[in-house]
Each structure stands twice: as C-alpha cells, then as structure tokens.
Write an enzyme that holds these catalytic residues in place. Sequence first.
Site, short mmCIF file in Angstrom:
data_model
loop_
_atom_site.label_atom_id
_atom_site.label_comp_id
_atom_site.label_asym_id
_atom_site.label_seq_id
_atom_site.Cartn_x
_atom_site.Cartn_y
_atom_site.Cartn_z
N ILE A 250 0.90 -1.16 0.00
CA ILE A 250 0.00 0.00 0.00
C ILE A 250 0.93 1.21 0.00
O ILE A 250 1.52 1.55 1.03
CB ILE A 250 -0.93 0.02 1.22
CG1 ILE A 250 -1.86 -1.20 1.20
CG2 ILE A 250 -1.76 1.31 1.24
CD1 ILE A 250 -2.76 -1.31 2.41
N PRO A 251 1.13 1.83 -1.16
CA PRO A 251 2.25 2.77 -1.35
C PRO A 251 2.04 4.16 -0.78
O PRO A 251 1.97 5.16 -1.51
CB PRO A 251 2.39 2.81 -2.87
CG PRO A 251 0.99 2.60 -3.37
CD PRO A 251 0.37 1.63 -2.40
N CYS A 252 2.00 4.25 0.55
CA CYS A 252 1.83 5.57 1.17
C CYS A 252 3.08 6.44 0.97
O CYS A 252 3.03 7.65 1.20
CB CYS A 252 1.49 5.43 2.65
SG CYS A 252 2.64 4.42 3.59
N HIS A 253 4.19 5.83 0.52
CA HIS A 253 5.39 6.63 0.25
C HIS A 253 5.18 7.56 -0.95
O HIS A 253 5.96 8.49 -1.15
CB HIS A 253 6.60 5.71 -0.02
CG HIS A 253 6.42 4.78 -1.17
ND1 HIS A 253 5.77 3.57 -1.06
CD2 HIS A 253 6.79 4.89 -2.48
CE1 HIS A 253 5.76 2.96 -2.24
NE2 HIS A 253 6.37 3.75 -3.12
N ARG A 254 4.12 7.33 -1.73
CA ARG A 254 3.85 8.18 -2.89
C ARG A 254 3.06 9.43 -2.53
O ARG A 254 2.77 10.25 -3.40
CB ARG A 254 3.11 7.36 -3.96
CG ARG A 254 3.94 6.21 -4.50
CD ARG A 254 3.16 5.32 -5.45
NE ARG A 254 3.94 4.12 -5.78
CZ ARG A 254 3.43 3.01 -6.28
NH1 ARG A 254 2.12 2.93 -6.52
NH2 ARG A 254 4.20 1.97 -6.55
#
Length: 289
Positions: A250-254
């Site tokens: 779940i790419p919360c780094h984006r």
Amino acid sequence: MLMDDKAALHAIKAEICRQAHAGCERLDMEKLTAVAPWSRRQMERRFRECYLTSPARYFRDCQAEVAGKLLFQGDDVLTASTRAGFASPGRLHDAIISRYGMTPGEMRRKGEGVTMYYGTFTTPLGVVLMAATERGLSSLRLCGFGEKLTESLQEMRDELPLAHWVEDNEVLQTYADQLVAYLEERSAAFCPPLDVIQGTTFQREVWAELRKLEPGETITYKELAERVGRPSAVRAVANACGQNNLAIAIPCHRALRSDGSLAGYRWGVEWKKRLLEIEAHIQLQTIHN
C-alpha cells in the site's frame, strides 16, 4: 464550529450508535433529523465534514462493531447477525470480512484458529518483516538493519494475540522474491494479494486510492483527500498513511506535501526517498522500453 453545532453533531452520532446497538436493520433517518437542527441534506454534509464519513456508513461501521463484540462474547453467527440488525448471516459475514479481515467464525474464536505466517527477509532496503494469512499479505514492515525487528514483531503479534503465529519463511518466500525483484528494478510492480486485518472505513478508502497509483506517480495529501471525497480531511489522510501496516504494497510513500516535500513516513523519510528514487528509475525503464 460553534459549541451548539458540536453538541448537535454529538447527539446525532449518539443516536446512530443507539440505533445500531438496538439491532436496527436500517438507519432511521427521520429519528436522526429529529435530533438535528438542520435539514437532512445539511445534517449529512455537516456530519461528513466533522467525522469524515456519512451517517449511513457510520451506522454500518457501528453495526459491524456491535456484531464483532457479540462474536467475541461467544454468540454464534446467526444470533450475532440477528442481534446486530443484519438481514442475514451472509451480510454479517461480508461486513466482518471487510472491516476486520477475518471471518465471523474466526472473530468468535477471538482469533484462535487463525494461522498467521511470518518471517524476516533481507532486501535492498534492509530487513523487512512480513506476515500473511492464506488469503494474502497482511503486514510488511521495514525494520532498517534489524534494530526495529523485535519491536515490530511484538506490535504485529499484538494485533491478533490469540492467532496461531508460525515463523515460516518458505510460505512467504514468493512475496519476498517479488519484493526484492521490485526493489532491484527487475519488476515493474509489487502488487501481491492482500488480507488487510486492521483499518477503519476511511483508512481503507485512502489505502485503496493509493493502490491505484502507478510506480513513479505521486500525489499530495490534499489531492488524496479530494479523491476520497473528503477535501478538508488532509490531516486525517496523512494519519491514515501513517497507520498503514503494509509498506510498499500500500504505497503511502507516494503521498507528498503540497509543496512537494516528503514529510513524514512511518518507516523513515530516508526509506521514502529511496523508494521514490527506485520507482523513478522503473518509470524511466518503462518509457524507454
């Protein structure tokens, strides 16, 4: 917001909870508007602005919480579905799976009987801790070079304390191989099947929107709030990113600040920067190919 408005919204919320605990199958909007000093449309708008969800969705969440407590207390699925106001055990099953990532039977046993496989792996980002059920990946935590491993493992096990925890890297090896291939830029995406155990309805909406982003694509917290229909909930969106237990998957780094700065990242801003660099390279490779 005026104190009178806050009191009215609190009364509306209390009425929704009362109906859910009374086993109502549907939210009685007439009783709700009788509590509110506004029209139905105004009441729904103000409730959404304050609590980041609609009255109807909050009612469904309350229903699921009531059913979950009944199952934990030992009620069978049919009894729990009836007492919590669900039209059928099937509706209860879907609601519990969606909210808790477990079947009603597994919740009734307080997690007992649920097998959680976990293991640690070395990747280009250091040590990662993974956990999964038979349904999919449930947790992916970045532990740096191992200094956070013990703490991360305890946090993960505390989320489902009565589950049967099995350390088995072999079961998780496919996920690890996919992750390493992605981090080494040998794979264009890391999209494993997920089994999300925790998360409110709002958090799940934020996470689902994040999963729509392509590698190399970024979004501001403000834009993310707008996409989930909560334009004023920028801080809540950032908090939802911070509660994500599935790093990278779940790419919360984006998600970035409006000025483009990286802001905070649960696993460390340096890892966030590194992930974005990796994805920028992947994006360039895709364009050139």
